[in-house]
Write a protein that holds these residues in place. Structure first.
Motif, PDB file in Angstrom:
ATOM      1  N   ALA A 223       0.838  -1.204   0.000  1.00 43.47           N
ATOM      2  CA  ALA A 223       0.000   0.000   0.000  1.00 43.47           C
ATOM      3  C   ALA A 223       0.868   1.247   0.000  1.00 43.47           C
ATOM      4  O   ALA A 223       0.537   2.257  -0.656  1.00 43.47           O
ATOM      5  CB  ALA A 223      -0.944  -0.003   1.203  1.00 43.47           C
ATOM      6  N   GLY A 224       1.989   1.198   0.721  1.00 45.38           N
ATOM      7  CA  GLY A 224       2.917   2.327   0.721  1.00 45.38           C
ATOM      8  C   GLY A 224       3.532   2.542  -0.648  1.00 45.38           C
ATOM      9  O   GLY A 224       3.669   3.680  -1.118  1.00 45.38           O
ATOM     10  N   GLU A 225       3.901   1.451  -1.311  1.00 45.15           N
ATOM     11  CA  GLU A 225       4.445   1.560  -2.664  1.00 45.15           C
ATOM     12  C   GLU A 225       3.393   2.093  -3.625  1.00 45.15           C
ATOM     13  O   GLU A 225       3.707   2.877  -4.545  1.00 45.15           O
ATOM     14  CB  GLU A 225       4.956   0.200  -3.126  1.00 45.15           C
ATOM     15  CG  GLU A 225       6.211  -0.260  -2.396  1.00 45.15           C
ATOM     16  CD  GLU A 225       6.710  -1.607  -2.879  1.00 45.15           C
ATOM     17  OE1 GLU A 225       7.877  -1.682  -3.315  1.00 45.15           O
ATOM     18  OE2 GLU A 225       5.937  -2.586  -2.828  1.00 45.15           O
ATOM     19  N   ASP A 226       2.137   1.687  -3.427  1.00 44.14           N
ATOM     20  CA  ASP A 226       1.058   2.190  -4.272  1.00 44.14           C
ATOM     21  C   ASP A 226       0.894   3.702  -4.107  1.00 44.14           C
ATOM     22  O   ASP A 226       0.663   4.427  -5.083  1.00 44.14           O
ATOM     23  CB  ASP A 226      -0.260   1.490  -3.920  1.00 44.14           C
ATOM     24  CG  ASP A 226      -0.283   0.034  -4.358  1.00 44.14           C
ATOM     25  OD1 ASP A 226       0.506  -0.337  -5.250  1.00 44.14           O
ATOM     26  OD2 ASP A 226      -1.094  -0.726  -3.795  1.00 44.14           O
ATOM     27  N   LEU A 227       1.006   4.177  -2.856  1.00 40.04           N
ATOM     28  CA  LEU A 227       0.890   5.610  -2.600  1.00 40.04           C
ATOM     29  C   LEU A 227       1.990   6.374  -3.330  1.00 40.04           C
ATOM     30  O   LEU A 227       1.732   7.421  -3.954  1.00 40.04           O
ATOM     31  CB  LEU A 227       0.939   5.864  -1.091  1.00 40.04           C
ATOM     32  CG  LEU A 227       0.685   7.283  -0.597  1.00 40.04           C
ATOM     33  CD1 LEU A 227       0.048   7.262   0.789  1.00 40.04           C
ATOM     34  CD2 LEU A 227       1.968   8.110  -0.546  1.00 40.04           C
ATOM     35  N   ILE A 228       3.200   5.871  -3.257  1.00 37.85           N
ATOM     36  CA  ILE A 228       4.329   6.514  -3.945  1.00 37.85           C
ATOM     37  C   ILE A 228       4.106   6.500  -5.451  1.00 37.85           C
ATOM     38  O   ILE A 228       4.363   7.493  -6.148  1.00 37.85           O
ATOM     39  CB  ILE A 228       5.645   5.804  -3.583  1.00 37.85           C
ATOM     40  CG1 ILE A 228       5.959   5.989  -2.101  1.00 37.85           C
ATOM     41  CG2 ILE A 228       6.802   6.332  -4.439  1.00 37.85           C
ATOM     42  CD1 ILE A 228       7.082   5.101  -1.584  1.00 37.85           C
ATOM     43  N   GLU A 229       3.604   5.371  -5.968  1.00 31.49           N
ATOM     44  CA  GLU A 229       3.338   5.251  -7.399  1.00 31.49           C
ATOM     45  C   GLU A 229       2.301   6.264  -7.863  1.00 31.49           C
ATOM     46  O   GLU A 229       2.431   6.868  -8.939  1.00 31.49           O
ATOM     47  CB  GLU A 229       2.871   3.832  -7.716  1.00 31.49           C
ATOM     48  CG  GLU A 229       2.665   3.553  -9.194  1.00 31.49           C
ATOM     49  CD  GLU A 229       2.282   2.118  -9.480  1.00 31.49           C
ATOM     50  OE1 GLU A 229       1.923   1.822 -10.634  1.00 31.49           O
ATOM     51  OE2 GLU A 229       2.349   1.277  -8.550  1.00 31.49           O
ATOM     52  N   VAL A 230       1.268   6.475  -7.055  1.00 29.71           N
ATOM     53  CA  VAL A 230       0.227   7.445  -7.394  1.00 29.71           C
ATOM     54  C   VAL A 230       0.797   8.860  -7.415  1.00 29.71           C
ATOM     55  O   VAL A 230       0.513   9.654  -8.324  1.00 29.71           O
ATOM     56  CB  VAL A 230      -0.957   7.340  -6.406  1.00 29.71           C
ATOM     57  CG1 VAL A 230      -1.862   8.557  -6.503  1.00 29.71           C
ATOM     58  CG2 VAL A 230      -1.745   6.066  -6.662  1.00 29.71           C
ATOM     59  N   LEU A 231       1.609   9.200  -6.429  1.00 26.60           N
ATOM     60  CA  LEU A 231       2.224  10.531  -6.403  1.00 26.60           C
ATOM     61  C   LEU A 231       3.126  10.727  -7.618  1.00 26.60           C
ATOM     62  O   LEU A 231       3.114  11.793  -8.249  1.00 26.60           O
ATOM     63  CB  LEU A 231       3.005  10.724  -5.109  1.00 26.60           C
ATOM     64  CG  LEU A 231       2.176  10.890  -3.827  1.00 26.60           C
ATOM     65  CD1 LEU A 231       3.070  10.870  -2.595  1.00 26.60           C
ATOM     66  CD2 LEU A 231       1.352  12.173  -3.867  1.00 26.60           C
ATOM     67  N   SER A 232       3.901   9.698  -7.953  1.00 24.64           N
ATOM     68  CA  SER A 232       4.792   9.788  -9.112  1.00 24.64           C
ATOM     69  C   SER A 232       3.992   9.986 -10.393  1.00 24.64           C
ATOM     70  O   SER A 232       4.387  10.755 -11.275  1.00 24.64           O
ATOM     71  CB  SER A 232       5.656   8.531  -9.213  1.00 24.64           C
ATOM     72  OG  SER A 232       6.500   8.394  -8.086  1.00 24.64           O
ATOM     73  N   ALA A 233       2.866   9.288 -10.491  1.00 27.11           N
ATOM     74  CA  ALA A 233       2.010   9.413 -11.677  1.00 27.11           C
ATOM     75  C   ALA A 233       1.435  10.819 -11.810  1.00 27.11           C
ATOM     76  O   ALA A 233       1.020  11.228 -12.898  1.00 27.11           O
ATOM     77  CB  ALA A 233       0.882   8.391 -11.624  1.00 27.11           C
ATOM     78  N   ASN A 234       1.431  11.555 -10.699  1.00 26.92           N
ATOM     79  CA  ASN A 234       0.938  12.927 -10.713  1.00 26.92           C
ATOM     80  C   ASN A 234       2.075  13.951 -10.676  1.00 26.92           C
ATOM     81  O   ASN A 234       1.882  15.098 -10.274  1.00 26.92           O
ATOM     82  CB  ASN A 234      -0.012  13.138  -9.538  1.00 26.92           C
ATOM     83  CG  ASN A 234      -1.382  12.541  -9.783  1.00 26.92           C
ATOM     84  OD1 ASN A 234      -2.233  13.156 -10.416  1.00 26.92           O
ATOM     85  ND2 ASN A 234      -1.597  11.316  -9.305  1.00 26.92           N
ATOM     86  N   LYS A 235       3.268  13.506 -11.098  1.00 27.13           N
ATOM     87  CA  LYS A 235       4.434  14.388 -11.237  1.00 27.13           C
ATOM     88  C   LYS A 235       4.890  15.000  -9.915  1.00 27.13           C
ATOM     89  O   LYS A 235       5.295  16.162  -9.844  1.00 27.13           O
ATOM     90  CB  LYS A 235       4.138  15.506 -12.246  1.00 27.13           C
ATOM     91  CG  LYS A 235       3.772  15.030 -13.645  1.00 27.13           C
ATOM     92  CD  LYS A 235       4.925  14.275 -14.285  1.00 27.13           C
ATOM     93  CE  LYS A 235       4.586  13.853 -15.725  1.00 27.13           C
ATOM     94  NZ  LYS A 235       5.680  13.084 -16.354  1.00 27.13           N
ATOM     95  N   ILE A 236       4.835  14.203  -8.855  1.00 28.04           N
ATOM     96  CA  ILE A 236       5.256  14.666  -7.532  1.00 28.04           C
ATOM     97  C   ILE A 236       6.518  13.907  -7.125  1.00 28.04           C
ATOM     98  O   ILE A 236       6.546  12.676  -7.139  1.00 28.04           O
ATOM     99  CB  ILE A 236       4.162  14.435  -6.474  1.00 28.04           C
ATOM    100  CG1 ILE A 236       2.838  15.097  -6.902  1.00 28.04           C
ATOM    101  CG2 ILE A 236       4.621  14.946  -5.114  1.00 28.04           C
ATOM    102  CD1 ILE A 236       2.887  16.589  -7.015  1.00 28.04           C
ATOM    103  N   GLU A 237       7.554  14.636  -6.763  1.00 25.30           N
ATOM    104  CA  GLU A 237       8.771  14.026  -6.226  1.00 25.30           C
ATOM    105  C   GLU A 237       8.537  13.659  -4.767  1.00 25.30           C
ATOM    106  O   GLU A 237       8.044  14.485  -3.984  1.00 25.30           O
ATOM    107  CB  GLU A 237       9.950  15.000  -6.348  1.00 25.30           C
ATOM    108  CG  GLU A 237      11.267  14.453  -5.816  1.00 25.30           C
ATOM    109  CD  GLU A 237      12.415  15.425  -6.015  1.00 25.30           C
ATOM    110  OE1 GLU A 237      12.698  15.760  -7.186  1.00 25.30           O
ATOM    111  OE2 GLU A 237      12.995  15.867  -5.003  1.00 25.30           O
ATOM    112  N   VAL A 238       8.880  12.437  -4.404  1.00 25.83           N
ATOM    113  CA  VAL A 238       8.562  11.935  -3.064  1.00 25.83           C
ATOM    114  C   VAL A 238       9.825  11.652  -2.264  1.00 25.83           C
ATOM    115  O   VAL A 238      10.713  10.928  -2.734  1.00 25.83           O
ATOM    116  CB  VAL A 238       7.710  10.650  -3.142  1.00 25.83           C
ATOM    117  CG1 VAL A 238       7.238  10.257  -1.749  1.00 25.83           C
ATOM    118  CG2 VAL A 238       6.523  10.827  -4.078  1.00 25.83           C
ATOM    119  N   HIS A 239       9.898  12.208  -1.075  1.00 25.27           N
ATOM    120  CA  HIS A 239      10.999  11.951  -0.150  1.00 25.27           C
ATOM    121  C   HIS A 239      10.481  11.055   0.974  1.00 25.27           C
ATOM    122  O   HIS A 239       9.449  11.341   1.585  1.00 25.27           O
ATOM    123  CB  HIS A 239      11.544  13.256   0.421  1.00 25.27           C
ATOM    124  CG  HIS A 239      12.299  14.072  -0.576  1.00 25.27           C
ATOM    125  ND1 HIS A 239      13.620  14.433  -0.406  1.00 25.27           N
ATOM    126  CD2 HIS A 239      11.927  14.566  -1.787  1.00 25.27           C
ATOM    127  CE1 HIS A 239      14.021  15.132  -1.454  1.00 25.27           C
ATOM    128  NE2 HIS A 239      13.011  15.232  -2.306  1.00 25.27           N
TER     129      HIS A 239
END
Length: 455
Positions: A223-239
């Motif tokens: 679920a955490g990886e899915d959250l990161i994937e969704v942010l990436s799909a929306n052009k968001i850099e994730v730390h």
């Protein structure tokens, strides 16, 4: 119950209590107690009272006990008082139905903190909570648990584990660890080890920090990886800072205020280093801690108080971030599911997030959304409550399971890992297994299917 003519609440010997906070001065909850009209509206929504049907279970009785403690008529650590204080999920349901807006969460946390100041923590709680202040030791313990779980659990399937028919079921029966108990398996490779500390994307429009919490890190890393994937799909850099630690909510509800303050400071330091615009959470309890608990706990801290308030205003559940802070890229991949949604207590009643996850679910092609009759009724988890009061928690959970079944849903979405655990166990016990999923995972699945179709 025993009585006393002296004030039962006194600072821990050798320590000077900090002033100005209800965590240190129990008398400060008096104004909250005075708001209570004893009208009984809390009885209609209290999940514990709904099961036990005892006056001692309901909020107004606990308020009467608190008044007696403040007036010196009862000892805070009287066994019956103690039992009443901890027979509470701290789910905020009573607060949502209170005509005079009594902040009962504040009352309950203050009483439990006063109890710890008076008598200290029981040795087992003290030992467990102390590991949270040592991230390396805590992580090592979780990894050891992952390696040892085949000795205790059997039937691991789809990220779940069943308690074995062995001596463990006899020892654990009192806390619901019988042969039918379903729990998520602890991962041998936590989320923060699976992903880089910075997930970059081309043409990023923003930089955010992801506070994973312990449950997503150790129990639901997908679920955490899915959250990161969704942010990436929306052009968001994730730390995803590796120095982050537990949010402290499980500790705070047991009255260990100082440990939570230490955890809050470590988390603030970790997030400050990222230079991010916002903190994103995928757990209502974690988000509630950042938005409400940290700024209150550190209010008079000259170093961390202002920083806690800064991040409180910039912490969002992933659903709020996607629907209100940015314009989420509409999903196009079909996910053929009939889905209902369970409102986690801390997410809806703490972070005030309810419409946003539904907006996301309804935007996914193929999903048929079915609302249950009482979507915001507590599931009965309450963190450790499900262990200390298993029979009551299970009965509360069965009500939720029955509500889910009547929707005809094939999947239950929610926004809290602890709720996911409770829902999985109770649906299984009712013989009504359903897919229990974080709502963000369904959005990630839609994005993936869209990409697959393009290829």
């Amino acid at each position: 119950m025993s009585t006393s003519t002296e004030s039962p609440v006194r600072p821990e010997e050798g320590k000077e209590a900090r002033k100005g906070s209800y965590f240190e001065e129990l008398e400060l909850i008096r104004k909250e107690l005075d708001k209570c009209m004893k009208c009984g509206n809390c009885m209609a929504v209290c999940p514990v009272y709904g099961v036990e049907k005892l006056e001692t279970s309901v909020t107004r009785s606990k308020i009467a006990i608190a008044e007696a403690v403040l007036d010196g008529q009862l000892e805070l650590d009287d066994p019956q008082v103690y039992a009443m204080l901890f027979n509470c999920l701290v789910c905020k349901s009573c607060m949502s139905n209170c005509p005079t807006q009594v902040n009962f969460e504040r009352i309950m946390l203050a009483l439990r903190a006063a109890l710890v100041r008076k008598n200290g923590l029981p040795w087992l709680k003290k030992m467990i909570f102390s590991t949270l202040n040592n991230p390396k030791l805590f992580d090592a313990g979780m990894r050891l648990g992952a390696l040892m779980q085949p000795l205790v659990f059997r039937g691991e399937q789809d990220g779940r584990a069943m308690a074995p028919r062995s001596p463990f079921t006899v020892v654990g029966k009192a806390i619901g660890m019988d042969s039918e108990r379903l729990l998520p398996s602890t991962t041998a490779k936590p989320l923060r080890e699976r992903v880089p500390e910075v997930v970059q994307v081309q043409n990023a429009t923003m930089k955010v920090a992801f506070f994973t919490g312990d449950s997503l890190n150790y129990f639901y890393p997908q679920a955490g990886e899915d959250l990161i994937e969704v942010l990436s799909a929306n052009k968001i850099e994730v730390h995803i800072p590796k120095e982050q630690v537990c949010c402290g909510t499980p500790v705070l509800v047991h009255g260990d205020v100082e440990t939570v303050r230490k955890l809050a400071r470590k988390n603030i330091d970790a997030m400050d280093k990222t230079g991010s615009a916002y903190i994103i959470t995928g757990c209502g309890s974690c988000g509630n801690a950042w938005q409400h608990d940290f700024p209150e706990l550190l209010a008079d801290d000259p170093t961390y108080g202002e920083r806690a308030r800064y991040w409180a205003e910039r912490t969002y559940d992933i659903s709020t971030f996607l629907t209100k802070i940015i314009s989420m890229r509409p999903p196009k991949g079909r996910v053929e599911q009939v889905v209902t949604y369970h409102d986690p207590c801390h997410l809806k009643k703490g972070m005030q997030v309810s419409t946003e996850p539904r907006t996301i679910l309804k935007s996914i092609p193929g999903i048929s959304f079915k609302e249950m009759k009482a979507p915001d009724a507590c599931c009965g988890s309450g963190g450790s409550y499900v262990l200390t009061h298993y029979e009551t928690a299970a009965t509360i959970g069965k009500k939720k399971a029955d509500d889910i079944v009547q929707t005809g849903a094939t999947a239950v979405a929610t926004g809290c890992p602890a709720c996911m655990m409770q829902l999985m166990d109770n649906m299984h016990r009712c013989g009504q297994d359903r897919e229990i999923v974080h709502y963000i995972s369904l959005l990630a699945e839609s994005y993936r299917k869209e990409k697959e179709a393009e290829n």
